[in-house]
Design an enzyme around this catalytic site. Structure first.
Site: not given
Ligand code: PGA
Length: 245
Positions: A8, A10, A95, A97, A166, A172, A208
């Protein structure tokens, strides 16, 4: 079940960076496609070009979001019809976010899920609890409610749906869930899915993930793949994750 490793991106990468990533990635021949599926979610703007570059490979491409309307006066939005017309196979919905920064409700996410499935896109639905919810022991309740609100009544599309678990506090932050804890939630998710979809679908872990912890996640019984954000932005670390198991 074949593992699925998804990137992903983003809101990262310029056009050139996206193209360079794919070209560099294609120079590698270490991936065993018999054992795993690979999927990339570039920003909308690059979806068609990434698909073109990957045309002759088994690597799949998806969009990071979709609106529920098929077309119309919705400035700035992208519809499932458009995504499908580029020949992308997947769409990522719900997601955290989108849920938290853009205030997407369960109701909106459900509309997007239905509309995308109707267009023949495979839906990867993200679910996961926030830190306060985890601390109040609400993880299972939150995940169950997100799954039911998005997917109840969609049995006919069961084989078009995958889930990414998640935990919001792990995205993140460099603080991943422990593979054992994640696996327990995955097992619970699979039970719920059997109830509402009547089928066994892949459940990916995200939050992460990095080349060091990938193997531990992938060797858990109920973890069928990974959704990788930050560590998917560099060819080497994404490949190290893919080849970790
Ligand atoms: P990350 O993000 O691996 O940077 O923690 C995962 C995601 O949001 O899909």
């Amino acid at each position: 079940m074949k593992k699925l490793i998804a990137a992903n991106w983003k809101m990262h990468k310029t056009y050139k960076e996206a193209v360079d990533f794919i070209n560099d990635f294609l120079k590698e021949d270490s991936i065993d496609f018999e054992k795993k599926d690979i999927l990339i979610y570039p920003p909308f703007l690059y979806v068609c070009e990434v698909l073109r570059l990957l045309e002759k490979t088994p690597i799949k491409v998806g969009a990071q979001n979709a609106y529920f309307e098929k077309k119309g006066a919705f400035t700035g939005e992208i519809s499932p019809v458009m995504i499908k017309s580029c020949k992308a196979e997947y769409v990522l919905l719900g997601h955290s976010e989108r849920r938290h920064i853009f205030k997407e409700s369960d109701e909106l996410i459900r509309k997007k899920v239905i509309s995308s499935l109707e267009e023949g896109l495979r839906v990867m639905l993200c679910v996961g609890e926030a830190l306060e919810e985890r601390e109040s022991s609400l993880t299972f309740k939150v995940v169950e409610s997100q799954l039911k609100l998005a997917l109840a009544g969609l049995k006919d599309y069961a084989n078009m749906i995958e889930i990414a678990y998640e935990p919001v506090w792990a995205i993140g932050t460099g603080k991943s869930a422990s593979p054992e804890d994640a696996s327990k939630v995955h097992s619970f998710i699979k039970d719920i899915l059997k109830d509402i979809l009547g089928s066994n679908t892949r459940v990916l872990y995200g939050g992460s993930v990095n080349p060091k912890n990938a193997k531990e996640f992938l060797t858990q019984e109920h973890i069928d793949g990974l959704l990788v954000g930050g560590a998917s932005l560099e060819v080497k670390s994404f490949l190290d994750i893919i080849n970790a198991y």
